[in-house]
Design an enzyme around this catalytic site. Sequence first.
Site, PDB file in Angstrom:
ATOM      1  N   LYS A  47       0.797  -1.228   0.000  1.00  0.00           N
ATOM      2  CA  LYS A  47       0.000   0.000   0.000  1.00  0.00           C
ATOM      3  C   LYS A  47       0.833   1.283   0.000  1.00  0.00           C
ATOM      4  O   LYS A  47       0.346   2.342  -0.421  1.00  0.00           O
ATOM      5  CB  LYS A  47      -0.926  -0.001   1.211  1.00  0.00           C
ATOM      6  N   SER A 298       0.760  -9.889  -0.891  1.00  0.00           N
ATOM      7  CA  SER A 298       0.574  -8.439  -0.818  1.00  0.00           C
ATOM      8  C   SER A 298       0.971  -7.811   0.507  1.00  0.00           C
ATOM      9  O   SER A 298       1.245  -6.610   0.563  1.00  0.00           O
ATOM     10  CB  SER A 298      -0.887  -8.090  -1.114  1.00  0.00           C
TER      11      SER A 298
END
Length: 396
Positions: A47, A298
Site C-alpha cells: 500500500k 501483498s
Amino acid sequence: MVTLETIWEAQNALRGVARVTPLNPAKALGKNVYIKCENLQLTGAFKLRGAYNKLRSLSPQERERGVIACSAGNHAQGIALSATRLGMKSVICMPAGAPISKIEATRNYGAEVVLVPGVYDDAAREAARLAEEKGYTFAHPFNDPAVIAGQGTIGLEILEQLPEVEQIIVPIGGGGLISGVACAVKSIRPSCRIIGVQAEGAASMLTSQNAGEPVELPGVSTIADGIAVKRPGDLTFALCQKYVDEIVTVRDDEIATGILALMEDQKIVAEGAGATPIAAVLFNKVDVSEKKTVCLVSGGNVDVTTLSRVITKGLSKSGRIMEITTKVVDQPGHLLRMLSIISETGANVMTINHAREDQDSDVNACMVNLVLETRNHQHIADIQAALAVHGYELLK
C-alpha cells in the site's frame, strides 16, 4: 485515468521511497511458481506505493489542509508514513475490529487514528464525513487513479524480474492492486494472464463482475481483513473488466493453510489477504502446472494473536492435527489401552480431557477428548481405523 505512462511516472516518483521487493522461486508450490514478496515492503505491505504516489501529487494547498483516509490497516500505514515524510497531517479512520498491531503501527507512523464501529465501508463513510467537515483531502485506498498507478509499479517490477511470466495471481479487495498490476502487465505483455483471488466471504468484485456492475454485499466475513470490502470501486471494477482474465475464491480454512505453507516452506509471514494467491494454488483453483506463475503476497501485517488461531486452523485443514471424542470404560487400564493404540499409530497426544460427569456418558463409562498431532489426512484415517477395529466409537 490510469495508463502505462502514469504507472511509469509513479515508478520514477517511488525510486528511493519504496523498496523493489524480491521475486523468489517457490518450488514447494510448483516448478513454475514464484512469489513476489510485497510483505517485505516498507510498512509491511504494497500500500505504500499507491499512498505515496497519491500524496506527492497533491497541491501545496491540499498538503496544508492535511489528508484523511480509511483503511483496515495497510493503506492506513502507507498514508501515515507518506504524509509524515511529506510533512503533512494525516487522519485515518479504521474499522474498530482492525488488528491492534495495525492500529498501533499507524499511530507510530504519525497519524491520528479514528476507530469506527463496523467494517471498511463504515470507516469510509466516516472518513468522507470528516473530509467534508474539516476540509481534509480524501485519499481513497483503491478507487483513485494515482493510487492505482502506484500499485501498478509492482507489475513493472515483476516484468523486469521475470520477463517470461505467463500468469500473475493477485489478491482482490477493492481492486486497486489488481487494477494497477493488470494495466501495467497487459499493456506490455498482453498474453500474460491476470487472475484475481477473493475470500469466499467477501467476494464483492466477483459478484459485481457476474452482475455486470458494482454491487454492494450485505456483509463480509473473512480472516483476510485486508480484503474485506463490501463494494469495489467504479474505476477498479471497470479496469478489472478490461484487464483481468479470471477471478477465483478461497475459503478461510484454505487461506489459513496458505499462511502456514508460506511460513513452513518459504519462511515468510503473510497476512490473510497476502496468502490468498497461495491458497488458490494449493487448492487447485488456478492451474500452475505449465505456466510460469507469480503469486503476489501483498502484505505481512498479521496480528500475533490472529496468527496463532490461523496456524491452528491451517494445521487442521492440512491434516496436521485432529480432535477426537470417544467413550472409554471407567476402569483402571482402559484409558491406557486406548492411548497405547494411538501411540502405535505414531500420533502424538497434544491435549487430553477425561470427564466422568459428562451427561452423555454411560454410568460405567467416561468421555475422553483428545487433540492429536498427525502427519496428514491418510494418517488421520489410519488412526480412526485403528480405534474402530478395537471398538472405539468416534463421536467427533
